[in-house]
Every structure is written in structure tokens, then in C-alpha cells.
Design a protein around this motif. Structure first.
Motif, PDB file in Angstrom:
ATOM      1  N   LEU A   1       0.833  -1.202   0.000  1.00 15.98           N
ATOM      2  CA  LEU A   1       0.000   0.000   0.000  1.00 15.98           C
ATOM      3  C   LEU A   1       0.869   1.253   0.000  1.00 15.98           C
ATOM      4  N   VAL A   2       1.899   1.262   0.817  1.00 17.10           N
ATOM      5  CA  VAL A   2       2.806   2.417   0.874  1.00 17.10           C
ATOM      6  C   VAL A   2       3.591   2.539  -0.421  1.00 17.10           C
ATOM      7  N   PHE A   3       4.116   1.436  -0.928  1.00 13.36           N
ATOM      8  CA  PHE A   3       4.877   1.481  -2.172  1.00 13.36           C
ATOM      9  C   PHE A   3       4.012   1.953  -3.341  1.00 13.36           C
ATOM     10  N   GLY A   4       2.769   1.500  -3.393  1.00 12.48           N
ATOM     11  CA  GLY A   4       1.890   1.880  -4.498  1.00 12.48           C
ATOM     12  C   GLY A   4       1.565   3.352  -4.526  1.00 12.48           C
ATOM     13  N   CYS A   5       1.597   4.007  -3.382  1.00 14.34           N
ATOM     14  CA  CYS A   5       1.271   5.434  -3.313  1.00 14.34           C
ATOM     15  C   CYS A   5       2.422   6.342  -3.714  1.00 14.34           C
ATOM     16  N   LEU A   6       3.621   5.818  -3.810  1.00  9.56           N
ATOM     17  CA  LEU A   6       4.785   6.655  -4.101  1.00  9.56           C
ATOM     18  C   LEU A   6       4.878   6.990  -5.587  1.00  9.56           C
ATOM     19  N   TRP A   7       4.972   8.273  -5.859  1.00 11.97           N
ATOM     20  CA  TRP A   7       5.131   8.761  -7.227  1.00 11.97           C
ATOM     21  C   TRP A   7       6.332   9.689  -7.266  1.00 11.97           C
ATOM     22  N   LEU A   8       7.020   9.702  -8.372  1.00 11.46           N
ATOM     23  CA  LEU A   8       8.094  10.650  -8.628  1.00 11.46           C
ATOM     24  C   LEU A   8       7.568  11.609  -9.687  1.00 11.46           C
ATOM     25  N   ARG A   9       7.406  12.867  -9.306  1.00  7.29           N
ATOM     26  CA  ARG A   9       6.863  13.866 -10.233  1.00  7.29           C
ATOM     27  C   ARG A   9       7.975  14.847 -10.605  1.00  7.29           C
TER      28      ARG A   9
ATOM     29  N   PHE B   1       7.297  24.249 -14.078  1.00  8.28           N
ATOM     30  CA  PHE B   1       6.099  25.099 -14.179  1.00  8.28           C
ATOM     31  C   PHE B   1       6.296  26.153 -15.233  1.00  8.28           C
ATOM     32  N   PRO B   2       5.330  26.569 -15.948  1.00  8.55           N
ATOM     33  CA  PRO B   2       4.012  25.979 -16.174  1.00  8.55           C
ATOM     34  C   PRO B   2       3.978  25.068 -17.387  1.00  8.55           C
ATOM     35  N   GLU B   3       5.151  24.709 -17.919  1.00  5.76           N
ATOM     36  CA  GLU B   3       5.172  23.998 -19.192  1.00  5.76           C
ATOM     37  C   GLU B   3       4.728  22.546 -19.119  1.00  5.76           C
ATOM     38  N   TRP B   4       5.318  21.755 -18.245  1.00  4.10           N
ATOM     39  CA  TRP B   4       5.028  20.326 -18.278  1.00  4.10           C
ATOM     40  C   TRP B   4       5.217  19.688 -16.913  1.00  4.10           C
ATOM     41  N   GLN B   5       4.643  18.498 -16.801  1.00  8.24           N
ATOM     42  CA  GLN B   5       4.778  17.672 -15.597  1.00  8.24           C
ATOM     43  C   GLN B   5       4.828  16.216 -16.043  1.00  8.24           C
ATOM     44  N   LEU B   6       5.773  15.455 -15.457  1.00  8.12           N
ATOM     45  CA  LEU B   6       5.933  14.041 -15.815  1.00  8.12           C
ATOM     46  C   LEU B   6       5.816  13.190 -14.551  1.00  8.12           C
ATOM     47  N   PRO B   7       4.651  12.566 -14.308  1.00  6.72           N
ATOM     48  CA  PRO B   7       4.525  11.668 -13.150  1.00  6.72           C
ATOM     49  C   PRO B   7       5.020  10.266 -13.497  1.00  6.72           C
ATOM     50  N   ILE B   8       5.859   9.712 -12.629  1.00 10.58           N
ATOM     51  CA  ILE B   8       6.408   8.373 -12.829  1.00 10.58           C
ATOM     52  C   ILE B   8       6.008   7.513 -11.627  1.00 10.58           C
ATOM     53  N   PRO B   9       5.334   6.379 -11.841  1.00 13.38           N
ATOM     54  CA  PRO B   9       4.911   5.534 -10.709  1.00 13.38           C
ATOM     55  C   PRO B   9       6.067   4.714 -10.143  1.00 13.38           C
ATOM     56  N   PHE B  10       6.967   5.378  -9.432  1.00  8.92           N
ATOM     57  CA  PHE B  10       8.164   4.730  -8.895  1.00  8.92           C
ATOM     58  C   PHE B  10       7.804   3.629  -7.898  1.00  8.92           C
ATOM     59  N   GLY B  11       6.842   3.880  -7.022  1.00  5.99           N
ATOM     60  CA  GLY B  11       6.434   2.891  -6.024  1.00  5.99           C
ATOM     61  C   GLY B  11       5.783   1.665  -6.638  1.00  5.99           C
ATOM     62  N   LEU B  12       5.037   1.871  -7.709  1.00  7.08           N
ATOM     63  CA  LEU B  12       4.412   0.734  -8.396  1.00  7.08           C
ATOM     64  C   LEU B  12       5.479  -0.179  -8.982  1.00  7.08           C
ATOM     65  N   LEU B  13       6.482   0.413  -9.599  1.00  2.19           N
ATOM     66  CA  LEU B  13       7.560  -0.396 -10.174  1.00  2.19           C
ATOM     67  C   LEU B  13       8.329  -1.139  -9.087  1.00  2.19           C
TER      68      LEU B  13
ATOM     69  N   ILE C   1       1.343  12.592  -2.616  1.00  2.00           N
ATOM     70  CA  ILE C   1       2.239  11.657  -1.920  1.00  2.00           C
ATOM     71  C   ILE C   1       3.381  11.329  -2.871  1.00  2.00           C
ATOM     72  N   GLY C   2       4.580  11.409  -2.375  1.00  5.01           N
ATOM     73  CA  GLY C   2       5.727  11.038  -3.195  1.00  5.01           C
ATOM     74  C   GLY C   2       6.774  12.124  -3.225  1.00  5.01           C
ATOM     75  N   VAL C   3       7.614  12.083  -4.224  1.00  8.25           N
ATOM     76  CA  VAL C   3       8.723  13.026  -4.378  1.00  8.25           C
ATOM     77  C   VAL C   3       8.428  13.942  -5.552  1.00  8.25           C
ATOM     78  N   ARG C   4       8.591  15.246  -5.324  1.00 10.03           N
ATOM     79  CA  ARG C   4       8.358  16.240  -6.373  1.00 10.03           C
ATOM     80  C   ARG C   4       9.683  16.917  -6.691  1.00 10.03           C
ATOM     81  N   VAL C   5      10.097  16.820  -7.945  1.00  9.63           N
ATOM     82  CA  VAL C   5      11.335  17.434  -8.406  1.00  9.63           C
ATOM     83  C   VAL C   5      10.966  18.562  -9.364  1.00  9.63           C
ATOM     84  N   SER C   6      11.318  19.796  -9.001  1.00 14.10           N
ATOM     85  CA  SER C   6      11.035  20.949  -9.868  1.00 14.10           C
ATOM     86  C   SER C   6      12.314  21.392 -10.554  1.00 14.10           C
ATOM     87  N   LEU C   7      12.215  21.561 -11.849  1.00 17.56           N
ATOM     88  CA  LEU C   7      13.377  22.018 -12.621  1.00 17.56           C
ATOM     89  C   LEU C   7      13.244  23.488 -12.960  1.00 17.56           C
TER      90      LEU C   7
END
Length: 91
Positions: free
Chosen positions: A27-35, A39-51, A85-91
Motif C-alpha cells: 500500500l505504501v509502495f503503491g502510493c509513491l510517485w516521482l513527479r 512550471f508551467p510547461e510540463w509535468q511528468l509523473p512516474i509511478p516509482f512505487g508501483l515499479l 504523496i511522493g517526491v516532487r522534483v522541480s526544474l
């Protein structure tokens, strides 16, 4: 009298505590996302916890409850996508 020997596999089952701990872990692993976002151009969510959870589930020695583990992972992944929930990386 004909004696037939049956080969019975000894079923190794998880204890209730171990099964509950694995469900909480998935349950905890499934909720983890790497985003990764810029801003404001794009966002890429990656399901790191699912993998990571799928990797753990495929390496599980007790493959009896693998379908339940996959279902918990997928449901948690869907919930984790909408929650912050997860890690947010802003460039």
C-alpha cells in the motif's frame, strides 16, 4: 490391495501478521510517485512505487497471494496519483 502414493506439496502459508505487513508495505509502495515538473510547461509523473512494488511481488517466495498484492498495488497507485504523496522534483 493397491497403494497409491500421492505427491503432496507442502503448502507454506504466511502468518496473519506477515500477510498484513506485506499488504501495508505494498500500500505504501503503491502510493509513491516521482513527479518531475517544470512550471508551467510540463509535468511528468512516474509511478516509482508501483515499479518497486511489482519487483518485490515478483520476487516473493510465497506466491499464493500475488493477485491480492497486485490489486493492492494498483489501487494504491491510483489513489497516490491524485494525492500529493511522493517526491516532487522541480526544474
Amino acid at each position: 490391495m493397491l497403494m497409491v502414493k500421492k505427491n503432496r506439496k507442502s503448502l507454506i502459508k504466511d502468518s496473519d501478521e506477515e500477510f498484513f505487513l506485506k499488504l501495508v508495505m505494498f500500500l505504501v509502495f503503491g502510493c509513491l510517485w516521482l513527479r518531475v515538473e517544470r512550471f508551467p510547461e510540463w509535468q511528468l509523473p512516474i509511478p516509482f512505487g508501483l515499479l518497486l512494488g511489482l519487483w518485490f511481488a515478483s520476487r516473493d517466495h510465497f506466491a499464493i497471494n500475488r493477485k491480492i498484492e497486485y490489486a493492492v498495488l494498483l489501487l494504491a497507485c491510483l489513489v497516490g496519483f491524485w494525492l500529493p504523496i511522493g517526491v516532487r522534483v522541480s526544474l
